[in-house]
Design a protein around this motif. Structure first.
Motif, mmCIF file in Angstrom:
data_model
loop_
_atom_site.group_PDB
_atom_site.id
_atom_site.type_symbol
_atom_site.label_atom_id
_atom_site.label_comp_id
_atom_site.label_asym_id
_atom_site.label_seq_id
_atom_site.Cartn_x
_atom_site.Cartn_y
_atom_site.Cartn_z
ATOM 1 N N ARG A 1 -0.260 -9.439 6.790
ATOM 2 C CA ARG A 1 -0.472 -10.788 6.285
ATOM 3 C C ARG A 1 0.609 -11.723 6.801
ATOM 4 O O ARG A 1 1.780 -11.388 6.764
ATOM 5 C CB ARG A 1 -0.410 -10.666 4.769
ATOM 6 N N ARG B 1 -9.502 -14.928 3.893
ATOM 7 C CA ARG B 1 -8.660 -15.924 3.233
ATOM 8 C C ARG B 1 -9.276 -17.325 3.383
ATOM 9 O O ARG B 1 -9.833 -17.654 4.431
ATOM 10 C CB ARG B 1 -7.264 -15.938 3.853
ATOM 11 N N ASP C 1 -8.649 -15.731 -1.591
ATOM 12 C CA ASP C 1 -9.755 -15.162 -0.823
ATOM 13 C C ASP C 1 -11.079 -15.842 -1.152
ATOM 14 O O ASP C 1 -11.317 -16.248 -2.289
ATOM 15 C CB ASP C 1 -9.919 -13.663 -1.129
ATOM 16 N N TRP D 1 -7.480 -5.518 -2.730
ATOM 17 C CA TRP D 1 -6.349 -5.883 -3.592
ATOM 18 C C TRP D 1 -5.319 -6.632 -2.772
ATOM 19 O O TRP D 1 -5.595 -6.982 -1.628
ATOM 20 C CB TRP D 1 -5.766 -4.670 -4.307
ATOM 21 N N GLN D 2 -4.161 -6.893 -3.347
ATOM 22 C CA GLN D 2 -3.141 -7.720 -2.699
ATOM 23 C C GLN D 2 -1.751 -7.245 -3.130
ATOM 24 O O GLN D 2 -1.622 -6.578 -4.161
ATOM 25 C CB GLN D 2 -3.267 -9.186 -3.148
ATOM 26 N N THR D 3 -0.750 -7.650 -2.372
ATOM 27 C CA THR D 3 0.630 -7.369 -2.781
ATOM 28 C C THR D 3 0.837 -7.810 -4.235
ATOM 29 O O THR D 3 1.462 -7.116 -5.029
ATOM 30 C CB THR D 3 1.615 -8.134 -1.862
ATOM 31 N N ASN E 1 -4.688 -12.674 8.578
ATOM 32 C CA ASN E 1 -4.649 -11.232 8.384
ATOM 33 C C ASN E 1 -4.836 -10.596 9.767
ATOM 34 O O ASN E 1 -5.933 -10.509 10.282
ATOM 35 C CB ASN E 1 -5.763 -10.816 7.415
ATOM 36 N N GLY F 1 -7.000 -3.469 3.382
ATOM 37 C CA GLY F 1 -6.176 -4.407 4.135
ATOM 38 C C GLY F 1 -6.915 -5.624 4.627
ATOM 39 O O GLY F 1 -6.337 -6.673 4.802
ATOM 40 N N GLU F 2 -8.194 -5.477 4.901
ATOM 41 C CA GLU F 2 -8.979 -6.603 5.402
ATOM 42 C C GLU F 2 -10.448 -6.219 5.244
ATOM 43 O O GLU F 2 -10.761 -5.051 5.028
ATOM 44 C CB GLU F 2 -8.648 -6.880 6.870
ATOM 45 N N PRO F 3 -11.321 -7.191 5.397
ATOM 46 C CA PRO F 3 -12.741 -6.839 5.320
ATOM 47 C C PRO F 3 -13.071 -5.827 6.417
ATOM 48 O O PRO F 3 -12.585 -5.956 7.538
ATOM 49 C CB PRO F 3 -13.443 -8.172 5.580
ATOM 50 N N ASP G 1 -13.890 1.198 -0.213
ATOM 51 C CA ASP G 1 -13.346 -0.017 0.407
ATOM 52 C C ASP G 1 -12.631 -0.761 -0.708
ATOM 53 O O ASP G 1 -13.261 -1.343 -1.591
ATOM 54 C CB ASP G 1 -14.492 -0.839 1.002
ATOM 55 N N THR G 2 -11.293 -0.724 -0.677
ATOM 56 C CA THR G 2 -10.498 -1.169 -1.822
ATOM 57 C C THR G 2 -9.912 -2.548 -1.561
ATOM 58 O O THR G 2 -9.107 -2.721 -0.658
ATOM 59 C CB THR G 2 -9.348 -0.179 -2.075
ATOM 60 N N THR H 1 0.838 -1.202 0.000
ATOM 61 C CA THR H 1 0.000 0.000 0.000
ATOM 62 C C THR H 1 0.872 1.252 0.000
ATOM 63 O O THR H 1 0.577 2.227 -0.695
ATOM 64 C CB THR H 1 -0.947 -0.001 1.216
HETATM 65 C C1 WT7 Z 1 -5.111 -9.710 1.473
HETATM 66 C C2 WT7 Z 1 -3.896 -9.143 0.796
HETATM 67 C C3 WT7 Z 1 -4.016 -4.686 -0.403
HETATM 68 C C4 WT7 Z 1 -2.900 -4.080 0.292
HETATM 69 C C5 WT7 Z 1 -2.801 -4.430 1.738
HETATM 70 C C6 WT7 Z 1 -2.841 -5.919 2.012
HETATM 71 C C7 WT7 Z 1 -7.097 -8.858 2.351
HETATM 72 C C8 WT7 Z 1 -7.034 -6.513 1.432
HETATM 73 C C9 WT7 Z 1 -9.141 -5.959 1.544
HETATM 74 C C10 WT7 Z 1 -10.449 -5.387 1.524
HETATM 75 C C11 WT7 Z 1 -11.273 -7.420 2.320
HETATM 76 C C12 WT7 Z 1 -9.006 -7.280 1.990
HETATM 77 C C13 WT7 Z 1 -7.421 -9.998 1.423
HETATM 78 C C14 WT7 Z 1 -6.212 -10.060 0.514
HETATM 79 N N1 WT7 Z 1 -7.685 -7.600 1.921
HETATM 80 N N2 WT7 Z 1 -7.906 -5.520 1.213
HETATM 81 N N3 WT7 Z 1 -10.657 -4.128 1.127
HETATM 82 N N4 WT7 Z 1 -11.474 -6.165 1.919
HETATM 83 N N5 WT7 Z 1 -10.077 -8.006 2.374
HETATM 84 O O1 WT7 Z 1 -2.080 -6.621 1.080
HETATM 85 O O2 WT7 Z 1 -0.745 -8.081 2.613
HETATM 86 O O3 WT7 Z 1 -0.992 -8.649 0.177
HETATM 87 O O4 WT7 Z 1 -2.921 -8.883 1.767
HETATM 88 O O5 WT7 Z 1 -5.667 -8.738 2.340
HETATM 89 O O6 WT7 Z 1 -7.528 -11.172 2.158
HETATM 90 O O7 WT7 Z 1 -6.001 -11.320 -0.080
HETATM 91 P P1 WT7 Z 1 -1.607 -8.084 1.394
#
Ligand code: WT7
Length: 651
Positions: free
Chosen positions: A528, A517, A502, A416-418, A523, A389-391, A413-414, A313
């Motif tokens: 993570r 997950r 996810d 995404w993932q690394t 998380n 970052g999480e739900p 509410d965004t 992020t």
């Molecule tokens: C995991 C990715 C995205 C950058 C920060 C985390 C969870 C991330 C959300 C959201 C629900 C989310 C997922 C995903 N996650 N954003 N808006 N709603 N869950 O990056 O460390 O790569 O983790 O974070 O489970 O797979 P990351």
């Protein structure tokens, strides 16, 4: 269940970059004609040699290959710095807000260019060349952004390691990508406390095997606190002394679109952390485009993302996306709760922040402190809020909306993932009606789908595993040094698709609700972590014979870490040992991996073939032991009674 729907405020839609019809039209085009769509939007950044091809991607297991704009050349730092230094030299690029409310720095684009060039010249003076890996272990100070952009300027590949990781975790990451140069600071400063970064680097280097093929040759140390640190002659240098010796001019290298930009280590369900590799052209196009559209960014906005640059992020939405767009990005060294719970809102008022992007765990922690700290600040400058970052639970969402945003600011509410490099599922604030707890709809070019455990596609309203059917420019390209692992991890579970790990529900309106997950990844406070990593840290302790780690619901952290530990014969299950194990895990991985609960278990529930039944462990950790399901396949069903009797989480 009643689900409130919050319509786009008409006043917001009127001045937004895209409205609902605009989103639909652009989305449809992006799916019908990805070549045309991304060919056009790729031109939002400056290319040295323009690309003639756009998309060359295949998810066809086992030949996964992802290339975007592959014959184009560019320099990422020139895009984030030089082009704005030329057109808006006096605009502030970075607002730095120190841990101490009395400390701040404003860095204009003109100054940013000088700083990045100097840092690039220091790296060059120490022999760093195109393609070399440089590890950054830094606090949230502007030099972190300077160093990242300096690497990009000379074609070096940065690997930023979060300052909360332990020396052991840092050592593993330095070794894996064979970086011979490490950039750190004397100490970090967070919430008034000092973090011994340089000492951690020394400890990390001492742990790297003597015969590693690429020993660390140079440690560049930024002076932050002025604290007393040991410097190894011939290896360690002070950044300020080095910078004083080099010019503030350094031409950007011409890089191929597919040349690596950075590596970022992230945890998976098995093995050690993976080096997620992102490349230059497609990543920058995607980071800048999502930053603009998701945050409805316009010139004049003051944009603040509270993440740390040690996470993706921070890469995409503190540094690369905002700076590629010529934005003013705020970098915060401190923590939300220091000196008081009103800190974030005081910073918002002080710098007139218009767009604010944070994590659910911070929102929940501040919600627990009540409304008063929020109300003590005006927050009148805010127009948009974000979550990542999480739900986010609807309760926290609604508090964020009503109390922080005064019912005025849409929340994006965004999801995404690394691995994805940028935001994939999200509202666009001028276009998308909001439902608290839903990440809503896909961004342009993104094709989500739900599949059941057998890989059958689920249509309409359904719940299943979230996969992506096609590539987008910001997608990771490989696992550094292990392409096979990349293919196995993401493309072998549901053939022909990218598997996110996810679970997700899609409602009748086509809105996506991420449920968390479905693999063995935790998380915790948006960080993570692989359960396997924590387990291997635990079993490395001499008193431990076996360990199994699962997550359980935690009010503030989202998930807490619950460890079941079987001791070696003769070891006593004491509270002292429990404390020693917690300390041990913090030392092996870092404070973010601190187990919340440790249960000593004489035996773990295993199948006759020896596989630990995590389903049962998860249920007991959740305190839902009434519904364990069929346990008749266990080798020794009697262990379950002991686990229930001595469970640590009692609601
Ligand atoms: C995991 C990715 C995205 C950058 C920060 C985390 C969870 C991330 C959300 C959201 C629900 C989310 C997922 C995903 N996650 N954003 N808006 N709603 N869950 O990056 O460390 O790569 O983790 O974070 O489970 O797979 P990351």
């Amino acid at each position: 269940m009643y689900e409130p729907v919050i319509a786009v405020p008409p006043s917001f839609a009127a001045s937004a970059l895209v409205d609902e019809a605009g989103y639909r039209a652009m989305y449809e085009r992006s799916i019908a004609d990805p070549e045309g769509f991304w060919g056009e939007h790729g031109r939002r950044i400056d290319w040295i040699k323009p690309y003639t091809t756009v998309k060359n991607t295949s998810y066809g297991h086992p030949d996964v290959s992802i290339r975007w704009y592959e014959d184009g050349t560019l320099n990422v730092s020139a895009n984030c710095v030089d082009r704005h230094a030329a057109t808006r030299p006096d605009q502030v690029a970075i607002i730095w807000e120190g841990d101490d409310p009395g400390e701040q720095r404003l860095i204009t684009y003109r100054e940013l260019k000088d700083e990045v060039c100097r840092f690039a010249n220091v790296l060059k003076a120490h022999g760093v060349k195109r393609g070399d890996r440089v590890t950054l272990y830094l606090p949230m100070i502007p030099e972190a952004a300077f160093a990242m952009l300096a690497c990009a300027r000379i074609g070096a590949v940065h690997s930023v390691v979060f300052g909360g990781f332990s020396p052991d975790a840092l050592a593993g990451r330095i070794e894996d990508c064979a970086s011979t140069v490490v950039i750190t600071a004397d100490e970090g400063l967070r919430g008034g406390k000092r973090v011994p970064l340089k000492a951690n680097v020394d400890a990390a280097i001492s742990r790297i095997s003597e015969d590693h093929f690429a020993p660390v040759e140079t440690v560049i140390v930024v002076r932050r606190t002025g604290g007393n640190v040991a410097m190894t002659p011939g290896r360690d240098v002070w950044y300020d002394e080095e910078a004083a010796r080099v010019p503030a001019v350094c031409g950007p290298e011409e890089m191929n679109a597919e040349d690596p930009l950075f590596i970022l280590y992230t945890s998976g369900s098995t093995g050690k952390p993976k080096g997620v590799l992102h490349t230059s052209g497609g990543y920058l196009v995607y980071a800048s485009m999502t930053h603009q559209y998701v945050f409805d960014y316009k010139p004049g906005d003051i944009y603040w993302c509270t993440a740390d640059v040690g996470w993706v992020t921070g890469h995409s939405y503190i540094v690369y996306g905002p700076l590629a767009n010529g934005a003013t990005t705020l970098m915060f060294e401190g923590v939300p709760t220091w000196p008081t719970n009103a800190r974030l809102w005081q910073v918002v008022d002080k710098h007139k922040v218009t767009i604010f992007y944070t994590a659910p765990t911070a929102i929940r922690a501040l919600m627990g402190a009540g409304d008063e700290p929020v109300k003590s600040a005006s927050r009148a400058s805010l127009r948009l809020l974000g979550s990542v970052g999480e739900p986010i639970n609807p309760e926290a969402w609604l508090w964020y909306y009503h109390t922080v945003g005064d019912n005025r600011c849409p929340i994006v509410d965004t999801w995404w993932q690394t691995e994805t490099g940028g935001i994939l599922i999200t509202p666009l604030p001028g276009a998308t009606a909001l439902k608290p707890g839903s990440a809503t709809l896909p961004f342009f070019g993104v094709r989500p789908a739900l599949v059941d455990n057998e890989g059958n596609t689920l249509e309409g309203a359904a719940e299943g595993n979230l996969v992506l059917l096609d590539s987008w420019p910001g997608q990771m390209r490989t696992v550094f040094g292990d392409h096979q692992r990349f293919v196995e991890t993401y493309f072998s579970t549901y053939k022909g698709t990218y598997f996110t790990g996810d679970g997700c529900r899609r409602d009748a309106d086509g809105y996506y609700w991420i449920t968390g997950r479905v693999d063995d990844v935790l998380n915790v406070s948006g960080h993570r972590m692989g359960t396997a990593e924590i387990e291997s840290a635990l079993v490395a302790h001499p008193a431990v014979s076996e360990a199994a780690v699962v997550g359980y619901p935690h009010d503030i952290k989202g998930q807490g870490i619950y460890a079941y530990v079987t001791l070696m014969q003769g070891e006593q299950p004491t509270d002292d040992l429990r404390r020693a194990l917690v300390h041990w895990v913090r030392k092996e991985i870092g404070p973010i991996a601190t187990p919340d609960l440790i249960q000593f278990a004489p035996g773990l529930p295993k199948t006759r073939s020896g596989k630990i039944m995590r389903r049962i462990l998860r249920k007991i950790a959740e305190d839902h032991y009434e519904a364990l399901g069929d346990i008749s396949t266990l080798a020794d069903p009697s262990v379950v009674a002991d686990l229930i009797e001595n469970r640590m989480n009692r609601r």
